[in-house]
Design a protein around this motif. Structure first.
Motif, short mmCIF file in Angstrom:
data_model
loop_
_atom_site.label_atom_id
_atom_site.label_comp_id
_atom_site.label_asym_id
_atom_site.label_seq_id
_atom_site.Cartn_x
_atom_site.Cartn_y
_atom_site.Cartn_z
N HIS A 183 -74.95 -77.61 -71.64
CA HIS A 183 -73.63 -77.65 -72.29
C HIS A 183 -72.84 -78.85 -71.79
O HIS A 183 -72.78 -79.13 -70.59
CB HIS A 183 -72.86 -76.37 -72.01
N ARG A 184 -72.20 -79.55 -72.74
CA ARG A 184 -71.37 -80.72 -72.40
C ARG A 184 -69.89 -80.47 -72.66
O ARG A 184 -69.04 -81.14 -72.10
CB ARG A 184 -71.82 -81.97 -73.21
N ARG A 185 -69.59 -79.52 -73.53
CA ARG A 185 -68.20 -79.17 -73.86
C ARG A 185 -67.95 -77.74 -73.35
O ARG A 185 -68.25 -76.75 -74.02
CB ARG A 185 -67.97 -79.24 -75.36
N ILE A 186 -67.43 -77.65 -72.13
CA ILE A 186 -67.23 -76.37 -71.48
C ILE A 186 -65.73 -76.11 -71.33
O ILE A 186 -65.02 -76.91 -70.71
CB ILE A 186 -67.90 -76.34 -70.09
N ALA A 187 -65.26 -75.02 -71.88
CA ALA A 187 -63.83 -74.70 -71.83
C ALA A 187 -63.51 -73.83 -70.63
O ALA A 187 -64.38 -73.14 -70.07
CB ALA A 187 -63.41 -73.99 -73.11
N PHE A 188 -62.24 -73.87 -70.21
CA PHE A 188 -61.70 -72.91 -69.24
C PHE A 188 -60.72 -72.05 -70.01
O PHE A 188 -59.74 -72.56 -70.56
CB PHE A 188 -60.99 -73.61 -68.09
N ILE A 189 -60.97 -70.74 -70.05
CA ILE A 189 -60.18 -69.87 -70.89
C ILE A 189 -59.49 -68.77 -70.08
O ILE A 189 -60.12 -68.07 -69.29
CB ILE A 189 -61.07 -69.22 -71.98
N GLY A 190 -58.17 -68.63 -70.32
CA GLY A 190 -57.42 -67.49 -69.79
C GLY A 190 -56.62 -67.77 -68.53
O GLY A 190 -56.80 -68.78 -67.86
N GLY A 191 -55.72 -66.82 -68.21
CA GLY A 191 -54.92 -66.89 -67.00
C GLY A 191 -53.53 -67.44 -67.25
O GLY A 191 -53.33 -68.31 -68.11
N PHE A 192 -52.56 -66.93 -66.50
CA PHE A 192 -51.19 -67.45 -66.55
C PHE A 192 -51.11 -68.70 -65.68
O PHE A 192 -51.50 -68.67 -64.50
CB PHE A 192 -50.20 -66.40 -66.04
#
Length: 349
Positions: A183-192
């Motif tokens: 994977h080359r496009r890795i997201a970070f999702i979530g959290g305040f």
């Protein structure tokens, strides 16, 4: 006015009444007229006086409080239920009773429940702070000599003990695993974004993206409520990006479960069409379909460590701040696609 803890004598002097009158007000006696009662209550609020109801009872019995306060920010998240179980295992065996309360991320509610716990004479407090909690919010507890252990979320500048996970290392391990799958496009999702734990996990994400030789795209950082609903919302936004990600590390398992829900709503299968990594390893992670790849924190173990640290301070009779950073490990299951024949079906940008 005396420094430190406000006393009944301080209240009496400020209100211009006798100590016995203040005591009658605290006891709810009908012998005090409404005007005097209102005046005394106003002074108590102004000076920040907390009536220790438990201590008053204990003075009569000659015993010591055996109550531990536990305050969490989101009891609907299974992680905190497991944390509370871990705390209870330790405090119960030591002869203490757990007084558990949920704040639902409300600072006002947090102040209310802590004040109530202090009225009942808690011996110590374990808390996962509501978002935006600051060191000043914990200062009255420190000044009163009440041992405090913050868990999961640290509070910068607060002179209290803490038990947290290795947030940077955990997220870093998740990113590196996804990168190793191609994977080359890795997201970070979530959290305040206004919590210290979010900052630490984002640091781990950014560091790992750089270490893996990937391009950092700030559009792939998608904060949301750290809940299942937050995950559903965030994955919808992620898939709408022109160069959409093909994988995500999530703030916690609750968000990861929501991401999986959101993917299925768009006819995408977690682990086959999009790779997902959570953080916590709650009980449901292993039983989920597909089973969730996640960073294992051992929430019950964290609860046990927090309780052991608190009891140590109560026994010592002093609240010297200590910090424990729990190690974490990557648990590879199915949602990352690593266990599929030939790896995950990635959509490369």
């Amino acid at each position: 006015m005396t420094k430190g803890r406000v006393t009944v004598i301080d209240i009496a002097k400020a209100a211009g009444v006798s100590k016995s009158t203040v005591s009658l007000v605290l006891q709810g006696s009908s012998l005090v007229n409404d005007g005097t009662r209102a005046k005394v209550n106003a002074v108590m609020r102004e000076l920040g006086y907390v009536y220790n109801r438990g201590a008053a009872n204990l003075r009569q019995s000659g015993s010591k409080s055996k109550i531990i306060g536990v305050v969490v920010n989101d009891l609907t998240n299974g992680f905190f239920a497991e944390l509370a179980v871990g705390v209870d295992m330790v405090v119960q065996s030591a002869g203490f009773v757990q007084f558990l309360s949920n704040t639902s991320e409300s600072l006002d509610r947090q102040r209310e429940v802590i004040a109530s716990m202090r009225e009942h004479g808690i011996s110590g407090l374990i808390m996962s702070p509501a978002r935006a909690t600051e060191a000043a919010d914990l200062k009255p507890l420190v000044a009163a000599g009440i041992p405090v252990v913050v868990a999961v979320r640290n509070v910068p500048g607060a002179k209290v003990s803490s038990v947290v996970s290795d947030n940077r290392e955990g997220i870093s391990a998740g990113v590196q695993h996804l990168a190793s799958l191609g994977h080359r496009r890795i997201a970070f999702i979530g959290g305040f974004s206004d919590t210290a734990v979010f900052d630490e996990r984002i640091d781990g994400y950014r560091g790992a993206i750089a270490a893996c030789g990937l391009e950092l795209d700030e559009d792939l950082i998608l904060p949301s409520a750290p809940s299942r609903a937050g995950g559903v919302d965030a994955i919808g936004r992620a898939l709408a990006i022109a160069a959409a990600p093909t994988a995500a590390v999530c703030f916690n398992d609750a968000v990861a479960f929501g991401v999986c829900d959101g993917l299925r709503a768009q006819r995408l299968e977690p682990g086959r069409d999009f790779a997902v990594v959570g953080f916590d390893d709650v009980i449901e992670a292993k039983a989920a379909v597909p089973a969730l790849t996640t960073i294992s924190v051992d929430p019950q173990g964290m609860g046990r460590r927090a309780a052991q640290l608190l009891l140590k301070q109560i026994s010592a009779g002093r609240a010297e701040a200590e910090s424990i950073v729990s190690s974490v490990r990557l648990v590879v299951r199915e949602t990352c696609g690593a266990n599929l024949a030939g790896g995950s079906n990635r959509r490369q940008a």
